[in-house]
Design a protein around this motif. Sequence first.
Motif, short mmCIF file in Angstrom:
data_model
loop_
_atom_site.label_atom_id
_atom_site.label_comp_id
_atom_site.label_asym_id
_atom_site.label_seq_id
_atom_site.Cartn_x
_atom_site.Cartn_y
_atom_site.Cartn_z
N ASN A 275 43.35 36.60 28.90
CA ASN A 275 43.20 37.76 29.77
C ASN A 275 43.23 39.09 29.02
O ASN A 275 42.32 39.93 29.15
CB ASN A 275 44.31 37.74 30.83
N TRP A 279 39.83 41.72 28.49
CA TRP A 279 39.72 43.07 29.05
C TRP A 279 39.75 44.14 27.97
O TRP A 279 39.14 45.21 28.11
CB TRP A 279 40.82 43.31 30.08
N ALA A 316 36.22 38.70 35.17
CA ALA A 316 37.17 38.27 36.20
C ALA A 316 36.88 36.85 36.67
O ALA A 316 37.79 36.05 36.88
CB ALA A 316 37.15 39.24 37.37
N GLN A 321 39.93 34.77 38.32
CA GLN A 321 40.64 35.75 39.11
C GLN A 321 39.77 36.13 40.31
O GLN A 321 39.01 37.10 40.27
CB GLN A 321 40.97 36.99 38.26
N GLU A 324 40.32 39.69 41.89
CA GLU A 324 39.87 40.74 40.97
C GLU A 324 38.34 40.76 40.87
O GLU A 324 37.74 41.83 40.80
CB GLU A 324 40.48 40.51 39.58
N SER A 325 37.72 39.60 40.86
CA SER A 325 36.26 39.56 40.76
C SER A 325 35.62 40.20 41.99
O SER A 325 34.60 40.89 41.89
CB SER A 325 35.76 38.12 40.57
N ARG A 327 37.04 42.60 43.85
CA ARG A 327 37.25 44.05 43.71
C ARG A 327 36.25 44.65 42.73
O ARG A 327 35.69 45.73 42.97
CB ARG A 327 38.68 44.33 43.25
N GLN A 328 36.01 43.95 41.61
CA GLN A 328 35.05 44.46 40.64
C GLN A 328 33.63 44.44 41.20
O GLN A 328 32.82 45.31 40.90
CB GLN A 328 35.11 43.63 39.35
#
Length: 415
Positions: A275, A279, A316, A321, A324-325, A327-328
């Motif tokens: 992770n 990032w 993500a 995730q 998170e994916s 949200r992205q």
Amino acid sequence: MSSAAPDPTVDPLRFGQRVQILRERRGMTRRQLADFLGVSPHTLKKIENGQQRAPGLDMVLRVAEALRVRDLADLTGLPETHVDLFTGPGHPRLAAVRAAVDDLAIDVGVEPPPIAHLEARLHAAWQARHRSENHREVIGKLLPHLIRDAQALVRHADSANDRRHGQALLAEVYSLSQFFIAYQPDTSLLWRVAERGMVAAQDSGNPHAIGVAAWLLAQAHRDSGPRHYDAADVVDRAAIRLLEPLLPEAPDDVLAIAGALEFELGYTASRRRDNGTAWRHWDKAREMADRLPVDYFHPVTSFSRAIMGAHAVTVAVELRQGGESVRQAAKADRAVIRSKPRRARHRIEEARGYQLDAQPDVAIAMLEKAAEAAPDTIRYNGYAKRIILEEVEPKQAARRRRASELAVRIGLLAA
């Protein structure tokens, strides 16, 4: 008695045995595969040992995704489940492209075109690829002549400078070829093109050409499975070291390929489920993208400011995730990706994210958008096929109908 490992395509192996053999061939530990599937290593061991009955279709498809199984029948042992996942059916123009790559025409007197003429044709080919819904058809038609003429340009160069220029163009032609060949049933051809492109780029001495060839070669390594992730990183890092001294005053194309290579390191790290590293490299790539003009778009990698949102979705998703994916994905949709094939690929990555986040209806909607942008992309994409097949059999009739219609539309199921 033979000491060779059993072949998972030969019956009567159990499902669990097939999983174990294919996992070991991929160089994955039981813990790595279990983590990807969201089960405990103990549960996976019971599946592999036959102590637990074979899972349902959704888990079978997740196993296929994790192990990059090209034909679902290789995993199930059932010939009637023959479905190509991570390789396409083979484009009608594949044979002609293969023949052009394999025919080095060493003893043929092909008259080379002027350098400027070949440059213009290559530029037009990249533009056509990004604008086209059926990009393999478009570039597959152009590639045999481009390969022949680029090879002739190198062979008949009048000076060392012209030869280096010709090698850079030949490397670019091989890069275009790799986009055509990817996900088709000829892995050896993909490797020939990737390696020849790297050799031509190095012979050219052109930093940008070397960066592009390294970007594609690293992808070939990574897509070969976990045992090749380190090789992918070696290629990426070597190219970044070459480009690093140029970056303070680099032209846009050099800065962009450096950013694309930086992201590739993050992509591979996300495949490892690392992770922090994933990032961190994404952040470095974004810093390079922010130095580019707002409307800049790299002709090969699609690297740009707009692409960074799509790259965040991919990181993500590979990290598993789901939230998170999603949200992205919401952030990424504010930007417009100019390339139709790349836009379709982004929609597929969004679909993976929504599937992870238990939103299958939205996942199917994203795949429908991918089919609208570039049917040639979704037709050859294993992740898209997995999601569609998984949703062809749910209890919800409306979702089942949409998934089935999409499967027929891309040729995954017969009408």
